[in-house]
Write a protein that holds these residues in place. Structure first.
Motif, PDB file in Angstrom:
ATOM      1  N   GLY A 174     -12.678   0.112 -69.380  1.00 14.03           N
ATOM      2  CA  GLY A 174     -13.967  -0.129 -69.925  1.00 14.03           C
ATOM      3  C   GLY A 174     -14.748   0.555 -68.980  1.00 14.03           C
ATOM      4  N   PRO A 175     -16.055   0.847 -69.348  1.00 10.87           N
ATOM      5  CA  PRO A 175     -16.952   1.476 -68.526  1.00 10.87           C
ATOM      6  C   PRO A 175     -17.353   0.643 -67.224  1.00 10.87           C
ATOM      7  CG  PRO A 175     -17.939   1.292 -70.440  1.00 10.87           C
ATOM      8  CD  PRO A 175     -16.209   1.037 -70.613  1.00 10.87           C
ATOM      9  N   ASP A 176     -17.376  -0.823 -67.674  1.00 17.84           N
ATOM     10  CA  ASP A 176     -17.703  -1.715 -66.723  1.00 17.84           C
ATOM     11  C   ASP A 176     -16.680  -1.834 -65.444  1.00 17.84           C
ATOM     12  OD1 ASP A 176     -19.989  -2.073 -68.123  1.00 17.84           O
ATOM     13  OD2 ASP A 176     -19.343  -4.164 -68.798  1.00 17.84           O
ATOM     14  N   GLU A 203     -25.521   0.082 -59.468  1.00 16.14           N
ATOM     15  CA  GLU A 203     -24.584  -0.581 -60.366  1.00 16.14           C
ATOM     16  C   GLU A 203     -25.134  -0.847 -61.809  1.00 16.14           C
ATOM     17  OE1 GLU A 203     -22.062  -3.299 -58.547  1.00 16.14           O
ATOM     18  OE2 GLU A 203     -20.924  -3.959 -60.474  1.00 16.14           O
ATOM     19  N   ARG A 258     -30.070   8.089 -56.084  1.00 13.33           N
ATOM     20  CA  ARG A 258     -28.736   6.925 -56.259  1.00 13.33           C
ATOM     21  C   ARG A 258     -29.148   5.948 -57.131  1.00 13.33           C
ATOM     22  NH1 ARG A 258     -25.466   5.379 -51.924  1.00 13.33           N
ATOM     23  NH2 ARG A 258     -23.957   3.734 -52.630  1.00 13.33           N
ATOM     24  N   LYS A 260     -19.771   8.055 -75.220  1.00 17.12           N
ATOM     25  CA  LYS A 260     -18.512   7.900 -75.137  1.00 17.12           C
ATOM     26  C   LYS A 260     -17.969   8.106 -76.727  1.00 17.12           C
ATOM     27  CE  LYS A 260     -14.849   3.919 -75.568  1.00 17.12           C
ATOM     28  NZ  LYS A 260     -14.732   2.588 -75.512  1.00 17.12           N
ATOM     29  N   ALA A 304     -26.360   2.015 -63.861  1.00 15.45           N
ATOM     30  CA  ALA A 304     -25.198   2.783 -64.388  1.00 15.45           C
ATOM     31  C   ALA A 304     -24.373   2.064 -65.713  1.00 15.45           C
ATOM     32  CB  ALA A 304     -23.825   2.950 -63.192  1.00 15.45           C
ATOM     33  N   ARG A 305     -24.468   0.685 -65.600  1.00 13.48           N
ATOM     34  CA  ARG A 305     -23.856   0.184 -66.621  1.00 13.48           C
ATOM     35  C   ARG A 305     -24.661   0.130 -67.925  1.00 13.48           C
ATOM     36  NH1 ARG A 305     -20.096  -3.785 -64.943  1.00 13.48           N
ATOM     37  NH2 ARG A 305     -20.357  -4.391 -62.473  1.00 13.48           N
ATOM     38  N   ARG A 363     -18.371   1.908 -52.783  1.00  7.06           N
ATOM     39  CA  ARG A 363     -19.806   2.237 -52.206  1.00  7.06           C
ATOM     40  C   ARG A 363     -20.295   1.187 -51.003  1.00  7.06           C
ATOM     41  NH1 ARG A 363     -23.493   5.294 -56.534  1.00  7.06           N
ATOM     42  NH2 ARG A 363     -22.523   7.077 -56.291  1.00  7.06           N
ATOM     43  N   SER A 369     -14.117   5.964 -69.567  1.00  9.38           N
ATOM     44  CA  SER A 369     -14.794   5.341 -68.415  1.00  9.38           C
ATOM     45  C   SER A 369     -14.893   5.983 -67.284  1.00  9.38           C
ATOM     46  CB  SER A 369     -14.119   3.898 -68.278  1.00  9.38           C
ATOM     47  OG  SER A 369     -12.920   4.059 -67.810  1.00  9.38           O
ATOM     48  N   LEU A 370     -13.630   6.609 -66.714  1.00  9.39           N
ATOM     49  CA  LEU A 370     -13.834   7.359 -65.462  1.00  9.39           C
ATOM     50  C   LEU A 370     -14.703   8.323 -65.562  1.00  9.39           C
ATOM     51  CD1 LEU A 370      -9.979   7.147 -64.665  1.00  9.39           C
ATOM     52  CD2 LEU A 370     -12.058   5.967 -63.379  1.00  9.39           C
ATOM     53  N   SER A 422     -14.764   0.605 -64.226  1.00  6.48           N
ATOM     54  CA  SER A 422     -14.998   1.778 -63.580  1.00  6.48           C
ATOM     55  C   SER A 422     -16.094   1.725 -62.554  1.00  6.48           C
ATOM     56  CB  SER A 422     -15.021   3.051 -64.442  1.00  6.48           C
ATOM     57  OG  SER A 422     -13.880   3.092 -65.120  1.00  6.48           O
ATOM     58  N   ILE A 423     -17.072   1.074 -63.175  1.00  6.93           N
ATOM     59  CA  ILE A 423     -18.463   1.160 -62.384  1.00  6.93           C
ATOM     60  C   ILE A 423     -18.081  -0.136 -61.383  1.00  6.93           C
ATOM     61  CG2 ILE A 423     -20.921   0.272 -62.708  1.00  6.93           C
ATOM     62  CD1 ILE A 423     -20.826   1.836 -65.404  1.00  6.93           C
ATOM     63  N   ALA A 424     -17.817  -1.181 -61.692  1.00  7.85           N
ATOM     64  CA  ALA A 424     -17.428  -2.093 -60.673  1.00  7.85           C
ATOM     65  C   ALA A 424     -16.379  -1.634 -59.646  1.00  7.85           C
ATOM     66  CB  ALA A 424     -16.806  -3.428 -61.262  1.00  7.85           C
ATOM     67  N   MET A 472     -16.335   1.577 -58.866  1.00  9.63           N
ATOM     68  CA  MET A 472     -17.011   2.300 -57.805  1.00  9.63           C
ATOM     69  C   MET A 472     -18.090   1.913 -56.840  1.00  9.63           C
ATOM     70  SD  MET A 472     -17.136   5.729 -57.381  1.00  9.63           S
ATOM     71  CE  MET A 472     -16.304   6.223 -58.697  1.00  9.63           C
ATOM     72  N   ALA A 473     -18.785   0.711 -57.470  1.00 14.76           N
ATOM     73  CA  ALA A 473     -19.722  -0.184 -56.772  1.00 14.76           C
ATOM     74  C   ALA A 473     -19.083  -0.607 -55.602  1.00 14.76           C
ATOM     75  CB  ALA A 473     -20.304  -1.145 -57.631  1.00 14.76           C
ATOM     76  N   VAL A 497     -18.281   7.477 -65.030  1.00 15.21           N
ATOM     77  CA  VAL A 497     -18.631   7.265 -63.589  1.00 15.21           C
ATOM     78  C   VAL A 497     -18.689   8.597 -62.911  1.00 15.21           C
ATOM     79  CG1 VAL A 497     -17.591   6.435 -61.484  1.00 15.21           C
ATOM     80  CG2 VAL A 497     -17.489   4.862 -63.559  1.00 15.21           C
TER      81      VAL A 497
END
Lengths: 338, 91
Positions: free
Chosen positions: A208-210, B59, B56, B32, B62-63, A220, B39-40, A212-214, A216-217, B43
């Motif tokens: 899920g998107p969450d 997180e 910038r 989506k 972005a969510r 970072r 998901s990738l 991937s974002i987690a 990436m975060a 990002v």
């Protein structure tokens, strides 16, 4: 020849075909339902409690002795795992015509898996005391972390990665473990107990998107993200050659590394003997996409590179492979019947 | 309301890097379901937007991005990336 290959050879562990009367007669694959891996690992609360107690009261060697009947029991109680073990040994060149010998090899495979689980309990209970860890390539880890861009650590279900994680914690960088839902709760409980006071988190690999974002975060923030590169349950995967057959492997680790700019390291934690482990870390790779068109071929190449390195490791440590399902079934289904 | 230049640049990234058909690029399009980004990709899109606009996106922001409009708005609201002199409002 890669540095990893050289390291394995140096240790004299690079085995060639052993005990092979001839090539296996068939290339049989389990049915899709047999082959499916649901993200959960066998084992019950009572069984875990007994082993934890034995390790705590009588030590690891006594627990190994207790493992003998348990591994024997699974020869009959887990026919799918026995079949998967046989398929695995065919692939890796560990196959015998003798049925008795094949059963013995399956038993050794299960016993080895059990030893890893017990080692993990002992390591957690003693915070690694009494164990000897040989870390080859630690300089690569240090170099990658010094960039302060995070680090993608790619491993596989071979050896004892979870138990060796405390070596990584030594570097005082928060660690994020990406795991499928079935494993997530178990890991959370395990690491909560094992690594009290240390910074770690478990990120769900649900695609899920969450997630991937987690990931990436975390990169970072300069943290380590540990991912397995051998089981592909999500949509992001490519077919690679692994032990002379196509297998679908996840591409997520490489895409994440390329997008984020974080270095990526292939690492494996392998059991060398009682109380002895060896952690191999390969040189860091800096992955990037030049343009949209080259993405597919690059991701394919990076994933294949991992498959090639993994192949070298599993040939040297064939009984430490812990994917007890038909690893190639997905590719076989895609190709259809011969 | 997002700046038209931001909209044009985000749409250009969508077409160039994610092979989205221009006809699909409506503000209400969901990344989506309508545009087919996984998901990738999502990002990747955020990182591409950060690079393009030198901002910038954190997180939590972005969510919250689900549609193209939310992406435009997010770029508009986001602070400049560390070490960047760019002002997203001034594109």
């Amino acid at each position: 020849m890669t540095a990893l290959h050289e390291a394995l050879r140096r240790q004299g562990r690079m085995r060639t075909q052993r005990d092979t009367d001839s090539a296996p007669p068939t290339n049989g694959t389990a049915s899709p339902t047999e082959a499916a891996w649901n993200g959960r690992t066998r084992g019950g609360l009572v069984g875990n409690w007994i082993f934890i107690t034995v390790v705590r009261l009588f030590g690891l060697r006594c627990a190994y002795a207790l493992l003998i009947p348990v591994a024997f029991y699974f020869l009959f109680a887990a026919p799918k795992a026995v079949k998967a073990s046989a398929l695995w040994r065919q692939r890796v060149g560990y196959w015998s015509r003798s049925r008795l010998r094949r059963l013995w090899d399956a038993y050794r495979h299960f016993f080895c898996f059990g030893q890893m689980l017990l080692d993990r309990l002992a390591i957690i209970g003693r915070q690694g005391r009494g164990f000897h860890f040989q870390f080859e390539g630690e300089e690569h880890l240090v170099a990658a972390l010094s960039q302060k861009r995070g680090l993608v650590l790619v491993s596989a279900h071979i050896g004892n990665w979870e138990a060796a994680s405390h070596i990584i914690f030594k570097h005082r960088v928060p660690v994020n473990i990406v795991a499928y839902e079935g494993e997530r709760r178990r890991l959370r409980q395990l690491f909560d107990r094992a690594f009290q006071g240390r910074q770690f988190s478990v990120i769900s690999a649900d695609g899920g998107p969450d997630s991937s974002i987690a990931i990436m975060a975390a990169l970072r923030r300069g943290e380590i993200v540990a991912m397995h590169g051998d089981r592909c349950l999500g949509p992001n995967g490519v077919y690679c050659q692994f032990l002379n057959a196509a297998v679908r492997l996840p591409t997520g680790p490489y895409i994440v590394a390329a997008i984020s700019g974080a270095p990526l390291i292939h690492a494996f934690a392998l059991r060398e003997g009682t109380y002895r482990y060896r952690l191999l870390a390969c040189p860091p790779r800096q992955l990037s996409f030049a343009g949209h068109e080259d993405r597919g071929p690059l991701v394919q190449q990076w994933t294949q590179d991992f498959a090639t390195q993994l192949e070298q490791v599993v040939r040297a440590y064939p009984l430490q492979w812990h994917n007890f399902y038909d690893f190639w079934a997905d590719a076989a289904r895609k190709e259809g019947p011969p | 309301m997002a700046d038209q230049q931001i909209i044009d640049k985000v749409n250009a990234i969508m077409i160039r890097d994610f092979e989205v058909a221009p006809a699909l690029l409506a503000p209400e399009a969901r990344l989506k379901e309508d545009l087919g980004l996984d998901s990738l990709d999502g990002v990747d899109m955020v990182v591409a937007a950060e690079r393009e606009f030198a901002v910038r996106i954190d997180e939590e922001q972005a969510r919250s991005i689900r549609t193209l409009q939310e992406l435009y708005d997010c770029v508009t609201r986001s602070p400049p990336a560390p070490g960047s002199d760019a002002n997203p409002e001034g594109h």
